[in-house]
Design a protein around this motif. Structure first.
Motif, PDB file in Angstrom:
ATOM      1  N   SER A  47       0.841  -1.152  -0.013  1.00 28.62           N
ATOM      2  CA  SER A  47      -0.160   0.083  -0.039  1.00 28.62           C
ATOM      3  C   SER A  47       0.897   1.327  -0.055  1.00 28.62           C
ATOM      4  O   SER A  47       1.831   1.434   0.580  1.00 28.62           O
ATOM      5  CB  SER A  47      -0.956  -0.103   1.338  1.00 28.62           C
ATOM      6  OG  SER A  47      -1.554  -1.214   1.406  1.00 28.62           O
ATOM      7  N   GLY A  50      -2.234   5.687   3.260  1.00 31.94           N
ATOM      8  CA  GLY A  50      -2.978   5.511   4.598  1.00 31.94           C
ATOM      9  C   GLY A  50      -4.341   4.875   4.506  1.00 31.94           C
ATOM     10  O   GLY A  50      -4.774   3.756   5.013  1.00 31.94           O
ATOM     11  N   LYS A  51      -5.055   5.397   3.509  1.00 33.60           N
ATOM     12  CA  LYS A  51      -6.388   4.932   3.150  1.00 33.60           C
ATOM     13  C   LYS A  51      -6.315   3.423   2.351  1.00 33.60           C
ATOM     14  O   LYS A  51      -7.280   2.684   2.938  1.00 33.60           O
ATOM     15  CB  LYS A  51      -7.023   6.104   2.448  1.00 33.60           C
ATOM     16  CG  LYS A  51      -8.517   5.459   1.866  1.00 33.60           C
ATOM     17  CD  LYS A  51      -9.190   6.532   1.123  1.00 33.60           C
ATOM     18  CE  LYS A  51     -10.417   6.145   0.763  1.00 33.60           C
ATOM     19  NZ  LYS A  51     -11.144   7.269  -0.147  1.00 33.60           N
ATOM     20  N   VAL A  54      -5.545   0.877   5.108  1.00 33.48           N
ATOM     21  CA  VAL A  54      -6.600   0.371   5.920  1.00 33.48           C
ATOM     22  C   VAL A  54      -7.527  -0.347   5.293  1.00 33.48           C
ATOM     23  O   VAL A  54      -8.149  -1.703   5.877  1.00 33.48           O
ATOM     24  CB  VAL A  54      -7.367   1.762   6.671  1.00 33.48           C
ATOM     25  CG1 VAL A  54      -8.821   1.351   7.071  1.00 33.48           C
ATOM     26  CG2 VAL A  54      -6.613   2.669   7.303  1.00 33.48           C
ATOM     27  N   MET A  75      -3.648  11.254   5.249  1.00 28.02           N
ATOM     28  CA  MET A  75      -3.692  10.249   6.273  1.00 28.02           C
ATOM     29  C   MET A  75      -2.181   9.688   6.436  1.00 28.02           C
ATOM     30  O   MET A  75      -1.727   9.074   5.345  1.00 28.02           O
ATOM     31  CB  MET A  75      -4.587   8.950   6.208  1.00 28.02           C
ATOM     32  CG  MET A  75      -4.396   7.955   7.231  1.00 28.02           C
ATOM     33  SD  MET A  75      -5.655   6.581   6.795  1.00 28.02           S
ATOM     34  CE  MET A  75      -7.142   7.282   6.615  1.00 28.02           C
ATOM     35  N   GLU A  79      -1.916   7.403  11.574  1.00 28.91           N
ATOM     36  CA  GLU A  79      -3.257   7.515  11.890  1.00 28.91           C
ATOM     37  C   GLU A  79      -3.872   6.304  11.055  1.00 28.91           C
ATOM     38  O   GLU A  79      -4.829   5.705  11.570  1.00 28.91           O
ATOM     39  CB  GLU A  79      -3.782   8.735  10.915  1.00 28.91           C
ATOM     40  CG  GLU A  79      -5.316   8.869  10.875  1.00 28.91           C
ATOM     41  CD  GLU A  79      -5.692  10.216  10.237  1.00 28.91           C
ATOM     42  OE1 GLU A  79      -7.146  10.406  10.108  1.00 28.91           O
ATOM     43  OE2 GLU A  79      -4.867  11.043   9.913  1.00 28.91           O
ATOM     44  N   ALA A  80      -3.442   5.791  10.184  1.00 27.21           N
ATOM     45  CA  ALA A  80      -3.499   4.551   9.624  1.00 27.21           C
ATOM     46  C   ALA A  80      -3.641   3.593  10.540  1.00 27.21           C
ATOM     47  O   ALA A  80      -4.310   2.515  10.617  1.00 27.21           O
ATOM     48  CB  ALA A  80      -2.469   4.235   8.109  1.00 27.21           C
TER      49      ALA A  80
END
Length: 352
Positions: A47, A50-51, A54, A75, A79-80
């Protein structure tokens, strides 16, 4: 040495775990993937945001996520990681070239399972991954064990409550709340002495020391006080354990009201049986009863009859007949000619 600082020395994982890589630099991500494959790990996905991290974690549910802290987009990795830990309960290891303390403190609040500072080699990578996965498995087992214990405690018929060294109630099950008449939040604001006046803070401390020093539980008897002021007898079994470095008392309290009622009824029954001792012997002797079962049956047969002079009416009448026969047998010689009215004993002479 590649851009991530990974050496070419091969290491092989004993268990083929599944790893997700979150890295926005394509070359670094590919190098990490190659190293993981050479060590026997499966890479679920790479990935870059961050989105996306998740979403991939929720879909693939990997054994562990290698998360770069600095990511492109709104993000970042911290935060992730917080979302992945909260929603998927997957362990996260941070990858970072930044050792800024403020960033590290923020990252620590997401409860990571390790940090890898770039550049790192295969040995550092594998040892960090294996340690994190093992720690996560142990935590899952502990949580499952705690959940099973909590389920047993919550569904138990007896009251369970936990007190600290000062006697404060720090935990209790539903049965304890019902027995004492408090809501859970009310019970957790009390001390043990509030519902058991005999247990002072000093005695709690002594019981805690005693419970920690011996193997088996301590058994006490006393009375608990409900919220409405009513008291009831209890038998309490106490043991100790340590949580977060603090010694605690675990108490199992059983309401013994019914037990005491049955004991009281048994004692009353024994008293009544003993009170029949002045009544039973004549009946027993007359019927030539010798064993306990026959005597008990005799008592059951005669206990509802009208009693007179220490013997039931049925046996009294038979006893009168026996006395009359005995007197007739021992008449003096020459008295056979007496009339039957004279030979029969006067009713006044017989016991009534």
């Amino acid at each position: 040495m590649d851009s991530a600082g990974l050496s070419d020395q091969p290491y092989v994982s004993a268990v083929r775990s599944r790893i997700q890589i979150v890295e926005d630099e394509q070359i670094v991500a590919v190098d990490i993937e190659s190293s993981l494959n050479s060590m026997g790990y499966d890479v679920t996905c790479i990935s870059k945001t961050g989105k996306d991290a998740v979403l991939c974690a929720a879909k693939d549910h990997p054994s562990l996520v290698l998360m770069d802290i600095k990511l492109k987009g709104k993000m970042d990795g911290i935060e992730a990681a917080a979302i992945i830990r909260r929603e998927s309960r997957i362990p996260v290891v941070y990858l970072t070239a930044n050792t800024d303390m403020a960033i590290l403190e923020r990252a620590k609040r997401t409860e990571p399972f390790g940090f890898l500072v770039k550049p790192f080699n295969n040995h550092e990578l594998m040892s960090t991954i294996e340690t994190a996965i093992y720690r996560h498995r142990m935590e899952v087992r502990l949580q499952e064990s705690e959940q099973r214990f909590r389920s047993l405690v919550e569904n138990a018929a007896d009251a369970f409550y936990v007190c600290d060294a000062a006697g404060r109630v720090v935990d209790a099950n539903e049965a304890a709340c019902q027995a004492l008449g408090y809501r859970p939040e009310e019970l957790l604001s009390l001390r043990a002495s509030d519902f058991n006046p005999e247990i002072s803070a000093e005695r709690i401390s002594l019981l805690l020391d005693q419970a920690m020093a011996q193997d088996g539980p301590i058994t006490l008897k006393g009375r608990h006080l409900r919220k409405d002021g009513e008291s009831f007898p209890v038998e309490v079994r106490i043991t100790s354990f340590v949580s977060e470095g603090k010694p605690l008392l675990l108490a199992l309290a059983r309401d013994v009201s019914e037990h005491e009622r049955l004991v009281s009824e048994l004692r009353e029954a024994v008293r009544k049986v003993n009170s029949l001792k002045s009544i039973v012997p004549l009946c027993v002797l007359r019927k030539n009863l010798s064993n306990a079962e026959d005597i008990q049956q005799g008592i059951r047969t005669h206990h509802d009859t009208v009693m007179s002079k220490g013997v039931c009416t049925e046996c009294l009448n038979a006893f009168k007949e026996d006395v009359g026969k005995a007197k007739g047998t021992y008449l003096r010689p020459g008295s056979e000619s007496q009339s039957s009215s004279q030979a029969q004993p006067s009713p006044r002479a017989l016991p009534k």
